[in-house]
Design an enzyme around this catalytic site. Sequence first.
Site, PDB file in Angstrom:
ATOM      1  N   ASP A  19       0.757  -1.261   0.000  1.00 34.32           N
ATOM      2  CA  ASP A  19       0.000   0.000   0.000  1.00 34.32           C
ATOM      3  C   ASP A  19       0.783   1.303   0.000  1.00 34.32           C
ATOM      4  O   ASP A  19       0.205   2.370  -0.156  1.00 34.32           O
ATOM      5  CB  ASP A  19      -1.093  -0.008   1.080  1.00 34.32           C
ATOM      6  CG  ASP A  19      -0.715   0.565   2.432  1.00 34.32           C
ATOM      7  OD1 ASP A  19       0.399   1.048   2.600  1.00 34.32           O
ATOM      8  OD2 ASP A  19      -1.564   0.525   3.331  1.00 34.32           O
ATOM      9  N   CYS A  79     -10.557   4.968  11.460  1.00 34.31           N
ATOM     10  CA  CYS A  79     -12.006   4.866  11.653  1.00 34.31           C
ATOM     11  C   CYS A  79     -12.460   3.494  11.173  1.00 34.31           C
ATOM     12  O   CYS A  79     -12.075   3.043  10.097  1.00 34.31           O
ATOM     13  CB  CYS A  79     -12.739   5.958  10.884  1.00 34.31           C
ATOM     14  SG  CYS A  79     -14.530   5.943  11.158  1.00 34.31           S
TER      15      CYS A  79
END
Length: 355
Positions: free
Chosen positions: A97, A203
Amino acid sequence: ERGYNSGFEHQNVEERIYPEKTFEHPKSIISIALAYPTKAQGKMPRDEKRGQFARASWGIDYHHILQDRLQKLIAFIEEQAATEAEKEHWRFRPQVDTGEYVDTAVAQRAGLGFIGKNGLLITEEFGSFVYLGEVTTNIQFEPDEPVPNGCGDCTRCITGCPTGALLGDGRMNAQKCLSYQTQTKGMMPEEYRKKMHNVIYGCDICQLVCPYNRGKDFHFHQEMEPEVETVYPKLQPMLSLSNKAFKNQFGHLSGSWRGKKPLQRNAIIALANLGDRTALPAIWRCATEDVRPVIRGTAYWAIGQLGIKEPEQWLERLQQCEELEPEEEARVELQAAIERLKTIVASPGADRKNK
Protein backbone atom coordinates in the site's frame (compact mmCIF):
# COMPACT_ATOMS: atom_id res chain seq x y z
CA GLU A 1 -9.63 16.41 -10.50
CA ARG A 2 -12.55 16.25 -8.08
CA GLY A 3 -10.23 16.61 -5.07
CA TYR A 4 -11.30 13.31 -3.52
CA ASN A 5 -7.77 11.98 -2.98
CA SER A 6 -6.17 12.27 0.43
CA GLY A 7 -2.75 13.25 -0.88
CA PHE A 8 -1.20 10.15 0.70
CA GLU A 9 -1.59 8.19 -2.55
CA HIS A 10 1.12 7.63 -5.15
CA GLN A 11 0.89 10.82 -7.19
CA ASN A 12 1.73 9.46 -10.66
CA VAL A 13 -1.61 8.18 -11.97
CA GLU A 14 -0.02 6.42 -14.98
CA GLU A 15 2.17 4.36 -12.65
CA ARG A 16 -0.85 3.48 -10.51
CA ILE A 17 -2.68 1.82 -13.39
CA TYR A 18 0.01 0.58 -15.82
CA PRO A 19 2.40 -1.99 -14.26
CA GLU A 20 4.79 -1.71 -17.21
CA LYS A 21 5.61 1.84 -16.11
CA THR A 22 7.44 0.54 -13.03
CA PHE A 23 8.30 -3.09 -13.89
CA GLU A 24 9.97 -4.53 -16.98
CA HIS A 25 7.77 -7.03 -18.84
CA PRO A 26 5.15 -7.66 -16.12
CA LYS A 27 3.09 -10.79 -16.71
CA SER A 28 1.19 -11.30 -13.45
CA ILE A 29 0.31 -9.61 -10.18
CA ILE A 30 -0.10 -11.96 -7.22
CA SER A 31 -2.37 -10.50 -4.55
CA ILE A 32 -2.54 -11.59 -0.91
CA ALA A 33 -4.90 -10.75 1.95
CA LEU A 34 -4.14 -11.38 5.62
CA ALA A 35 -6.97 -11.32 8.15
CA TYR A 36 -6.44 -9.25 11.29
CA PRO A 37 -8.16 -9.39 14.70
CA THR A 38 -11.23 -7.31 15.50
CA LYS A 39 -11.33 -8.02 19.25
CA ALA A 40 -8.53 -7.56 21.76
CA GLN A 41 -7.79 -10.59 23.94
CA GLY A 42 -7.52 -8.57 27.16
CA LYS A 43 -10.21 -6.47 28.81
CA MET A 44 -10.02 -2.71 28.55
CA PRO A 45 -9.57 -1.21 32.05
CA ARG A 46 -12.29 1.15 33.26
CA ASP A 47 -9.86 3.33 35.19
CA GLU A 48 -9.74 6.63 33.31
CA LYS A 49 -10.64 8.10 29.94
CA ARG A 50 -8.95 6.27 27.08
CA GLY A 51 -8.66 6.70 23.36
CA GLN A 52 -8.54 3.96 20.78
CA PHE A 53 -6.74 3.07 17.59
CA ALA A 54 -8.75 1.64 14.71
CA ARG A 55 -8.28 -2.10 14.28
CA ALA A 56 -6.15 -1.73 11.14
CA SER A 57 -3.43 -0.24 13.37
CA TRP A 58 -3.37 -2.99 15.99
CA GLY A 59 -0.21 -5.00 16.53
CA ILE A 60 3.07 -4.53 14.70
CA ASP A 61 2.91 -2.25 11.65
CA TYR A 62 1.22 -4.38 8.99
CA HIS A 63 3.63 -3.17 6.30
CA HIS A 64 6.39 -5.16 7.99
CA ILE A 65 4.19 -8.23 8.48
CA LEU A 66 3.02 -8.35 4.86
CA GLN A 67 6.49 -7.70 3.48
CA ASP A 68 7.67 -10.70 5.49
CA ARG A 69 4.87 -12.90 4.12
CA LEU A 70 5.45 -11.69 0.56
CA GLN A 71 9.15 -12.49 0.80
CA LYS A 72 8.28 -15.99 2.05
CA LEU A 73 5.87 -16.41 -0.85
CA ILE A 74 8.57 -15.32 -3.32
CA ALA A 75 11.04 -17.77 -1.76
CA PHE A 76 8.45 -20.58 -2.10
CA ILE A 77 7.86 -19.76 -5.78
CA GLU A 78 11.60 -19.69 -6.46
CA GLU A 79 11.88 -23.18 -5.00
CA GLN A 80 9.55 -24.40 -7.76
CA ALA A 81 11.93 -23.39 -10.55
CA ALA A 82 12.89 -26.32 -12.78
CA THR A 83 16.39 -25.01 -13.37
CA GLU A 84 18.75 -22.45 -11.90
CA ALA A 85 18.52 -20.53 -15.18
CA GLU A 86 14.75 -20.30 -14.88
CA LYS A 87 15.08 -19.07 -11.31
CA GLU A 88 17.61 -16.45 -12.43
CA HIS A 89 15.19 -15.25 -15.10
CA TRP A 90 12.27 -14.81 -12.70
CA ARG A 91 11.87 -11.40 -11.12
CA PHE A 92 9.57 -10.16 -8.36
CA ARG A 93 8.56 -6.80 -6.95
CA PRO A 94 6.56 -6.89 -3.70
CA GLN A 95 4.66 -3.89 -2.31
CA VAL A 96 2.25 -3.06 0.50
CA ASP A 97 0.00 0.00 0.00
CA THR A 98 2.90 2.46 -0.07
CA GLY A 99 3.60 1.39 -3.66
CA GLU A 100 1.90 2.53 -6.84
CA TYR A 101 -1.04 0.17 -7.19
CA VAL A 102 -4.58 0.61 -5.90
CA ASP A 103 -4.50 -2.51 -3.71
CA THR A 104 -8.25 -3.11 -3.71
CA ALA A 105 -8.43 -3.00 -7.52
CA VAL A 106 -5.63 -5.55 -7.80
CA ALA A 107 -7.17 -7.83 -5.16
CA GLN A 108 -10.63 -7.71 -6.75
CA ARG A 109 -9.28 -8.65 -10.17
CA ALA A 110 -7.18 -11.41 -8.61
CA GLY A 111 -10.33 -13.00 -7.20
CA LEU A 112 -9.78 -12.32 -3.48
CA GLY A 113 -13.08 -10.52 -3.01
CA PHE A 114 -15.19 -7.62 -4.25
CA ILE A 115 -14.92 -3.89 -3.66
CA GLY A 116 -17.83 -2.87 -1.46
CA LYS A 117 -19.71 0.40 -1.35
CA ASN A 118 -17.31 1.41 1.42
CA GLY A 119 -14.43 1.18 -1.06
CA LEU A 120 -12.83 -1.71 0.82
CA LEU A 121 -12.12 -5.23 -0.37
CA ILE A 122 -14.67 -7.64 1.12
CA THR A 123 -13.64 -11.29 1.21
CA GLU A 124 -16.02 -14.20 1.65
CA GLU A 125 -14.07 -15.74 4.55
CA PHE A 126 -12.81 -12.74 6.49
CA GLY A 127 -15.01 -9.81 5.51
CA SER A 128 -13.09 -6.58 4.99
CA PHE A 129 -10.80 -6.95 8.00
CA VAL A 130 -7.80 -7.84 5.82
CA TYR A 131 -4.49 -6.25 4.92
CA LEU A 132 -3.56 -6.32 1.24
CA GLY A 133 -0.26 -6.73 -0.56
CA GLU A 134 0.92 -7.80 -3.98
CA VAL A 135 3.87 -9.06 -6.00
CA THR A 136 4.46 -8.05 -9.60
CA THR A 137 6.35 -10.72 -11.53
CA ASN A 138 7.48 -11.65 -15.05
CA ILE A 139 6.07 -15.16 -14.58
CA GLN A 140 2.92 -15.88 -16.53
CA PHE A 141 0.27 -17.35 -14.21
CA GLU A 142 -3.25 -18.36 -15.13
CA PRO A 143 -5.40 -15.48 -13.87
CA ASP A 144 -8.17 -15.98 -11.35
CA GLU A 145 -11.68 -14.70 -11.99
CA PRO A 146 -12.60 -11.23 -10.67
CA VAL A 147 -15.28 -11.24 -7.98
CA PRO A 148 -18.52 -9.35 -8.80
CA ASN A 149 -19.95 -6.85 -6.36
CA GLY A 150 -21.97 -8.47 -3.56
CA CYS A 151 -23.44 -5.44 -1.78
CA GLY A 152 -26.83 -5.60 -3.45
CA ASP A 153 -29.19 -2.95 -2.10
CA CYS A 154 -27.39 -2.66 1.25
CA THR A 155 -26.30 0.88 2.13
CA ARG A 156 -25.40 0.47 5.80
CA CYS A 157 -21.87 1.75 5.36
CA ILE A 158 -23.08 4.82 3.46
CA THR A 159 -25.67 5.76 6.06
CA GLY A 160 -23.31 4.82 8.90
CA CYS A 161 -20.46 7.07 7.77
CA PRO A 162 -20.62 10.09 10.12
CA THR A 163 -19.17 12.53 7.59
CA GLY A 164 -20.82 11.42 4.34
CA ALA A 165 -17.44 10.49 2.85
CA LEU A 166 -18.78 7.47 0.93
CA LEU A 167 -20.16 8.30 -2.51
CA GLY A 168 -22.32 5.18 -2.91
CA ASP A 169 -20.48 3.22 -5.56
CA GLY A 170 -17.22 2.20 -3.93
CA ARG A 171 -15.67 5.64 -4.34
CA MET A 172 -15.09 8.01 -1.47
CA ASN A 173 -14.11 11.59 -0.76
CA ALA A 174 -10.99 10.83 1.26
CA GLN A 175 -10.79 14.42 2.48
CA LYS A 176 -14.01 13.87 4.45
CA CYS A 177 -13.04 10.44 5.84
CA LEU A 178 -12.43 10.45 9.60
CA SER A 179 -9.50 8.10 9.10
CA TYR A 180 -7.84 10.75 6.94
CA GLN A 181 -8.75 13.56 9.31
CA THR A 182 -7.08 11.77 12.24
CA GLN A 183 -3.86 11.59 10.22
CA THR A 184 -3.54 15.25 9.21
CA LYS A 185 -0.99 17.45 10.96
CA GLY A 186 -2.81 20.80 10.95
CA MET A 187 -5.89 21.95 12.84
CA MET A 188 -8.70 19.44 12.43
CA PRO A 189 -11.73 21.25 10.97
CA GLU A 190 -14.30 21.71 13.72
CA GLU A 191 -16.98 19.80 11.80
CA TYR A 192 -15.02 16.56 12.33
CA ARG A 193 -13.92 16.92 15.94
CA LYS A 194 -16.98 15.61 17.77
CA LYS A 195 -17.56 12.95 15.11
CA MET A 196 -14.23 11.23 15.85
CA HIS A 197 -15.38 10.70 19.47
CA ASN A 198 -12.39 8.99 21.18
CA VAL A 199 -10.79 7.28 18.16
CA ILE A 200 -7.40 8.95 17.91
CA TYR A 201 -6.29 7.09 14.78
CA GLY A 202 -8.33 5.74 11.88
CA CYS A 203 -12.01 4.87 11.65
CA ASP A 204 -13.78 1.47 11.68
CA ILE A 205 -17.41 2.52 11.32
CA CYS A 206 -17.99 1.52 7.68
CA GLN A 207 -16.55 -1.90 8.50
CA LEU A 208 -18.35 -2.44 11.80
CA VAL A 209 -21.78 -1.86 10.25
CA CYS A 210 -21.15 -4.14 7.25
CA PRO A 211 -23.16 -7.41 7.34
CA TYR A 212 -20.21 -9.29 5.80
CA ASN A 213 -18.18 -8.48 8.91
CA ARG A 214 -20.68 -9.77 11.46
CA GLY A 215 -18.90 -12.09 13.89
CA LYS A 216 -15.57 -11.88 12.08
CA ASP A 217 -12.55 -12.05 14.40
CA PHE A 218 -9.39 -13.92 13.39
CA HIS A 219 -6.12 -14.42 15.23
CA PHE A 220 -3.84 -16.11 12.70
CA HIS A 221 -0.78 -13.89 13.09
CA GLN A 222 0.79 -13.31 16.49
CA GLU A 223 2.36 -10.05 15.36
CA MET A 224 -1.12 -8.58 14.83
CA GLU A 225 -2.29 -9.15 18.40
CA PRO A 226 -2.96 -5.83 20.12
CA GLU A 227 -1.68 -4.74 23.52
CA VAL A 228 -4.69 -3.26 25.28
CA GLU A 229 -2.64 -0.54 27.00
CA THR A 230 -1.27 0.53 23.63
CA VAL A 231 -4.32 0.47 21.37
CA TYR A 232 -6.64 1.79 24.11
CA PRO A 233 -4.23 4.31 25.64
CA LYS A 234 -4.88 6.58 28.58
CA LEU A 235 -5.46 9.98 27.05
CA GLN A 236 -4.14 12.41 29.66
CA PRO A 237 -0.61 10.95 29.77
CA MET A 238 -0.41 11.27 25.99
CA LEU A 239 -0.42 15.06 26.26
CA SER A 240 3.00 15.17 27.91
CA LEU A 241 4.75 12.26 26.16
CA SER A 242 8.39 12.79 25.26
CA ASN A 243 9.56 11.73 21.81
CA LYS A 244 11.32 8.73 23.34
CA ALA A 245 8.28 7.66 25.35
CA PHE A 246 6.07 8.06 22.28
CA LYS A 247 8.37 5.85 20.22
CA ASN A 248 8.51 3.22 22.97
CA GLN A 249 4.73 3.06 23.40
CA PHE A 250 3.47 3.59 19.87
CA GLY A 251 6.44 3.34 17.51
CA HIS A 252 5.66 -0.23 16.39
CA LEU A 253 2.10 0.67 15.30
CA SER A 254 1.25 1.68 11.75
CA GLY A 255 -0.75 4.46 13.40
CA SER A 256 2.45 6.18 14.50
CA TRP A 257 3.64 6.96 10.98
CA ARG A 258 2.60 10.63 11.12
CA GLY A 259 4.43 11.20 14.38
CA LYS A 260 3.41 12.45 17.79
CA LYS A 261 1.60 15.71 17.01
CA PRO A 262 -1.53 14.37 15.25
CA LEU A 263 -2.14 11.79 17.99
CA GLN A 264 -1.67 14.36 20.76
CA ARG A 265 -4.02 16.75 18.96
CA ASN A 266 -6.55 13.94 18.65
CA ALA A 267 -6.11 13.01 22.33
CA ILE A 268 -7.06 16.57 23.34
CA ILE A 269 -10.15 16.39 21.13
CA ALA A 270 -11.08 12.98 22.55
CA LEU A 271 -10.80 14.26 26.14
CA ALA A 272 -13.21 17.07 25.27
CA ASN A 273 -15.58 14.67 23.51
CA LEU A 274 -15.58 12.39 26.57
CA GLY A 275 -16.31 15.33 28.87
CA ASP A 276 -13.24 14.69 31.04
CA ARG A 277 -13.02 17.85 33.11
CA THR A 278 -10.22 16.33 35.19
CA ALA A 279 -8.05 16.82 32.09
CA LEU A 280 -8.41 20.63 32.17
CA PRO A 281 -5.11 21.26 34.03
CA ALA A 282 -3.20 19.10 31.52
CA ILE A 283 -4.97 20.76 28.58
CA TRP A 284 -4.23 24.19 30.07
CA ARG A 285 -0.54 23.31 30.14
CA CYS A 286 -0.80 22.45 26.44
CA ALA A 287 -2.43 25.83 25.80
CA THR A 288 0.21 27.82 27.66
CA GLU A 289 3.41 25.81 27.39
CA ASP A 290 3.38 23.86 24.11
CA VAL A 291 5.44 25.40 21.30
CA ARG A 292 3.21 23.94 18.56
CA PRO A 293 0.36 26.21 17.40
CA VAL A 294 -1.86 23.24 16.43
CA ILE A 295 -1.65 21.82 19.94
CA ARG A 296 -2.31 25.21 21.56
CA GLY A 297 -5.23 25.90 19.22
CA THR A 298 -6.79 22.50 19.88
CA ALA A 299 -6.30 23.02 23.62
CA TYR A 300 -8.13 26.38 23.47
CA TRP A 301 -11.05 24.67 21.72
CA ALA A 302 -11.12 21.88 24.32
CA ILE A 303 -11.12 24.41 27.19
CA GLY A 304 -14.09 26.09 25.55
CA GLN A 305 -15.86 22.73 25.58
CA LEU A 306 -14.87 21.52 29.07
CA GLY A 307 -14.72 24.83 30.94
CA ILE A 308 -18.45 25.50 30.86
CA LYS A 309 -19.00 24.44 34.49
CA GLU A 310 -16.70 27.27 35.66
CA PRO A 311 -17.00 29.62 32.67
CA GLU A 312 -15.86 32.76 34.49
CA GLN A 313 -12.64 31.12 35.64
CA TRP A 314 -11.72 29.68 32.25
CA LEU A 315 -12.83 32.79 30.38
CA GLU A 316 -10.44 34.88 32.48
CA ARG A 317 -7.61 32.45 31.81
CA LEU A 318 -8.21 32.38 28.09
CA GLN A 319 -8.39 36.16 27.93
CA GLN A 320 -4.93 36.25 29.50
CA CYS A 321 -3.70 34.32 26.48
CA GLU A 322 -4.99 36.85 23.95
CA GLU A 323 -1.94 39.10 24.02
CA LEU A 324 0.46 36.17 24.26
CA GLU A 325 -0.74 34.00 21.36
CA PRO A 326 1.36 34.87 18.26
CA GLU A 327 -0.04 32.40 15.70
CA GLU A 328 -3.16 33.18 13.69
CA GLU A 329 -4.46 29.59 13.46
CA ALA A 330 -4.30 29.26 17.24
CA ARG A 331 -5.77 32.75 17.76
CA VAL A 332 -8.84 31.77 15.73
CA GLU A 333 -9.49 28.87 18.11
CA LEU A 334 -8.77 31.06 21.14
CA GLN A 335 -11.28 33.71 20.07
CA ALA A 336 -13.94 31.07 19.37
CA ALA A 337 -13.45 29.52 22.82
CA ILE A 338 -13.62 32.96 24.48
CA GLU A 339 -16.84 33.81 22.67
CA ARG A 340 -18.36 30.48 23.68
CA LEU A 341 -17.60 31.04 27.35
CA LYS A 342 -18.73 34.68 27.18
CA THR A 343 -22.11 33.49 25.92
CA ILE A 344 -22.43 31.08 28.83
CA VAL A 345 -21.38 33.73 31.38
CA ALA A 346 -23.96 36.12 29.91
CA SER A 347 -26.75 33.59 30.49
CA PRO A 348 -26.29 32.64 34.17
CA GLY A 349 -29.70 31.03 34.35
CA ALA A 350 -29.05 28.76 31.40
CA ASP A 351 -28.29 25.10 31.79
CA ARG A 352 -24.50 24.85 31.61
CA LYS A 353 -24.26 21.51 30.06
CA ASN A 354 -22.07 20.92 27.04
CA LYS A 355 -24.21 21.97 24.09
